[in-house]
Design a protein around this motif. Structure first.
Motif, PDB file in Angstrom:
ATOM      1  N   THR A  64       0.834  -1.203   0.000  1.00 39.79           N
ATOM      2  CA  THR A  64       0.000   0.000   0.000  1.00 39.79           C
ATOM      3  C   THR A  64       0.865   1.248   0.000  1.00 39.79           C
ATOM      4  OG1 THR A  64      -1.710  -1.195   1.221  1.00 39.79           O
ATOM      5  CG2 THR A  64      -1.871   1.203   1.183  1.00 39.79           C
ATOM      6  N   TYR A  65       1.921   1.251   0.791  1.00 36.58           N
ATOM      7  CA  TYR A  65       2.854   2.381   0.784  1.00 36.58           C
ATOM      8  C   TYR A  65       3.485   2.557  -0.593  1.00 36.58           C
ATOM      9  CZ  TYR A  65       2.900   3.348   5.835  1.00 36.58           C
ATOM     10  OH  TYR A  65       2.580   3.726   7.119  1.00 36.58           O
ATOM     11  N   TRP A  71       2.192   5.092  -7.935  1.00 37.96           N
ATOM     12  CA  TRP A  71       1.091   4.188  -8.248  1.00 37.96           C
ATOM     13  C   TRP A  71       1.417   3.184  -9.339  1.00 37.96           C
ATOM     14  CZ3 TRP A  71      -2.109   2.525 -12.138  1.00 37.96           C
ATOM     15  CH2 TRP A  71      -3.210   1.771 -11.730  1.00 37.96           C
ATOM     16  N   TYR A  75      -0.628  -5.121  -6.294  1.00 39.19           N
ATOM     17  CA  TYR A  75      -1.184  -6.325  -5.673  1.00 39.19           C
ATOM     18  C   TYR A  75      -1.378  -7.427  -6.724  1.00 39.19           C
ATOM     19  CZ  TYR A  75      -2.389  -2.920  -2.077  1.00 39.19           C
ATOM     20  OH  TYR A  75      -2.347  -1.917  -1.148  1.00 39.19           O
ATOM     21  N   LEU A  83      -7.917  -3.533  -5.366  1.00 39.11           N
ATOM     22  CA  LEU A  83      -7.132  -2.805  -4.361  1.00 39.11           C
ATOM     23  C   LEU A  83      -6.289  -1.688  -4.952  1.00 39.11           C
ATOM     24  CD1 LEU A  83      -5.759  -5.186  -1.583  1.00 39.11           C
ATOM     25  CD2 LEU A  83      -7.043  -3.070  -1.313  1.00 39.11           C
ATOM     26  N   SER A  84      -5.625  -1.970  -6.057  1.00 37.69           N
ATOM     27  CA  SER A  84      -4.759  -0.943  -6.652  1.00 37.69           C
ATOM     28  C   SER A  84      -5.559   0.278  -7.076  1.00 37.69           C
ATOM     29  CB  SER A  84      -4.007  -1.521  -7.856  1.00 37.69           C
ATOM     30  OG  SER A  84      -3.095  -2.517  -7.447  1.00 37.69           O
ATOM     31  N   ILE A  87      -6.600   2.544  -4.030  1.00 39.40           N
ATOM     32  CA  ILE A  87      -5.578   3.432  -3.468  1.00 39.40           C
ATOM     33  C   ILE A  87      -5.154   4.514  -4.463  1.00 39.40           C
ATOM     34  CG2 ILE A  87      -4.685   1.604  -1.971  1.00 39.40           C
ATOM     35  CD1 ILE A  87      -2.274   1.376  -3.843  1.00 39.40           C
ATOM     36  N   VAL A 110      -2.271   7.019   4.200  1.00 42.45           N
ATOM     37  CA  VAL A 110      -2.697   5.641   4.415  1.00 42.45           C
ATOM     38  C   VAL A 110      -3.341   5.486   5.788  1.00 42.45           C
ATOM     39  CG1 VAL A 110      -1.890   3.248   4.654  1.00 42.45           C
ATOM     40  CG2 VAL A 110      -1.014   4.681   2.811  1.00 42.45           C
ATOM     41  N   PRO A 160      -0.138  -0.984   7.303  1.00 43.61           N
ATOM     42  CA  PRO A 160      -0.505  -0.518   5.960  1.00 43.61           C
ATOM     43  C   PRO A 160      -0.733  -1.668   4.996  1.00 43.61           C
ATOM     44  CG  PRO A 160       1.854  -0.302   6.262  1.00 43.61           C
ATOM     45  CD  PRO A 160       1.311  -0.757   7.584  1.00 43.61           C
ATOM     46  N   ASP A 161      -1.797  -2.420   5.232  1.00 44.96           N
ATOM     47  CA  ASP A 161      -2.156  -3.542   4.373  1.00 44.96           C
ATOM     48  C   ASP A 161      -3.672  -3.536   4.223  1.00 44.96           C
ATOM     49  OD1 ASP A 161      -2.037  -5.962   2.891  1.00 44.96           O
ATOM     50  OD2 ASP A 161      -0.268  -6.580   4.028  1.00 44.96           O
ATOM     51  N   HIS A 162      -4.238  -4.540   3.555  1.00 37.05           N
ATOM     52  CA  HIS A 162      -5.655  -4.527   3.227  1.00 37.05           C
ATOM     53  C   HIS A 162      -6.533  -5.210   4.267  1.00 37.05           C
ATOM     54  CE1 HIS A 162      -4.324  -8.521   1.938  1.00 37.05           C
ATOM     55  NE2 HIS A 162      -5.566  -8.911   2.135  1.00 37.05           N
TER      56      HIS A 162
END
Length: 466
Positions: A64-65, A71, A75, A83-84, A87, A110, A160-162
């Protein structure tokens, strides 16, 4: 249910909501404080190297970071199709802030969705206890705090994860399902379709739980052709199409480029080795052998998969299930191990770490006894069977198939809320201060034990290797 009303904090929730929010914000603040000097540097450099080298929190990844800083589809697209893209707005904001301030604000950006999702996970779990199971507010608050005293729930609020986002989506799905069951309402096809697309888009396996919710709420009506078409087949096809498009557009070209580069590098390496003297060639082979030993050690920790290709490459048939259950699944997930604290199993931590104190095993056993007793008292509840079915699906993935089994504790936010929900049915049927006292002592112990280890870790300055 009206969406905005769903997120409105009720009068009886306000005091505990303030306390929960304060704890969540403090933990996020401490984590930002720990990593601030390392991650918030002037300009934008090769941050992926810094994140991968320095951010070691058990098996959680810094993806995520990475995505919010620079960008890309970071994932695995077939496991996390949306997910991408979720964010992407935060990356845009970070780009603007970077241009204005000259620093990477990734940690602050985040932290915002982590705080919101953690906070509402607390709120919806409280409402499940209060409105679906029917507990008095003090019992509901105690069991909600009990859940947030678990090691990897307490930790998930700032990682910092899903997983925190998954926990929030699953709890809101269960809350809506519970209210529908209680009031005899239907889980409408469009509700299921939207919840599936978003929930499975974050983590594919969790989408199955949305279908389970539709089945347990609607029962035989779940199998109506219209519902199956619009609530199951259509969103599944749409999500799969999204994943395929994402893979072909963003991932496949890079894979082809990496494969071509690998071929060129191998050819250049062969030519280089051919030109080496005997002594140099011997040193080269020794370094190569040492690298292979390290890779073999990592492979041993990840276990033997069922297949080497496709989804089955993430399975594991060799890691001990019994040790996994008492040391990691109901061990590390609920109580940290002091040794190798928050270390990554692919770096230094052994797959299994025993506790130093027998008390830790006693606490684990007590939590499981409360869980089993709650199942017995709630055995006639359709809502509890929905929750248990969702948990059983996770156990099938992790214990039977072995998906992520070597670091199963990082998956805790996907299933651990079932423990206090089941215990809530024990509370609903057994009156007595002794039961509340036991859960209160367990909560205070876990908050003290896990909280001390976690805050001590967060307040310890990181030793950078820049």
């Amino acid at each position: 249910m009206k969406p905005f009303k769903l997120f409105k904090i009720k009068r009886e929730e306000r005091l505990q909501a303030v306390i929960a929010l304060a704890v969540i914000v403090v933990l996020n603040g401490l984590f930002i404080y720990r990593m601030h000097d390392l991650f918030m540097q002037e300009g934008f450099g090769p941050y992926w190297k810094v994140f991968e080298r320095e951010l070691h929190l058990s098996g959680y990844d810094p993806l995520t970071y990475l995505g919010v800083t620079d960008w890309d589809v970071v994932y695995q697209v077939y496991r996390h199709p949306l997910l991408s893209f979720l964010i992407w707005p935060f990356w845009l904001i970070n780009e603007g802030l970077g241009w204005l301030l000259g620093v990477n604000c990734v940690q602050y950006l985040v932290a915002l969705p982590l705080i919101v999702c953690s906070f509402y996970s607390y709120i919806f779990l409280y409402r499940i206890h209060r409105e679906v199971v029917g507990l008095v507010k003090w019992d509901a608050a105690l069991l909600t705090a009990f859940h947030f005293s678990f090691a990897y729930i307490l930790m998930s609020v700032f990682v910092p994860d899903h997983f925190t986002l998954s926990m929030f989506l699953l709890l809101i799905t269960l809350y809506i399902s519970g209210v529908c069951i209680q009031k005899g309402r239907e889980f409408k096809w469009w509700q299921s379709a939207i919840m599936f697309y978003i929930t499975a888009g974050v983590t594919l396996s969790n989408g199955i739980k949305v279908f389970m919710s539709g089945f347990f709420v609607n029962l035989k009506d779940f199998f109506r052709p219209k519902y199956l078409l619009l609530a199951v087949i259509l969103p599944t096809a749409l999500l799969w199409g999204t994943a395929v498009w994402e893979y072909k557009t963003f991932v496949l070209p890079k894979e082809k480029a990496r494969a071509a580069l690998k071929v060129r590098q191998a050819k250049a390496e062969e030519e280089k080795v051919a030109k080496m003297a005997d002594a140099e060639r011997a040193q080269y082979e020794a370094r190569k052998a040492r690298r292979q030993v390290i890779l073999n050690r990592q492979a041993a920790k990840t276990g033997k998969p069922m297949e080497d290709e496709g989804f089955l490459k993430w399975t594991d048939i060799s890691t001990s299930r019994w040790e996994t259950i008492y040391e990691n699944l109901f061990g590390e997930s609920l109580q940290f191990h002091k040794e190798y604290f928050l270390e990554d199993v692919l770096v230094r931590r052994p797959v299994f770490v025993p506790y130093q104190w027998r008390l830790c095993y006693a606490v684990e056993g007590c939590i499981l006894l409360l869980f089993v007793a709650g199942i017995w008292f709630g055995r006639k509840s359709r809502f509890l069977w929905l929750c248990l079915s969702c948990m059983a699906f996770d156990m099938f993935l992790h214990i039977i198939l072995g998906f992520g089994i070597n670091e199963i504790y990082i998956m805790t936010p996907h299933w651990a809320f079932v423990l206090p929900i089941a215990t809530a049915f024990l509370f609903a049927n057994v009156r007595g201060w002794w039961l509340r006292g036991i859960v209160l002592l367990l909560t205070l112990y876990l908050l003290g034990y896990n909280g001390y280890l976690l805050t001590d870790f967060l307040l310890t300055p990181i030793k950078t290797t820049l």
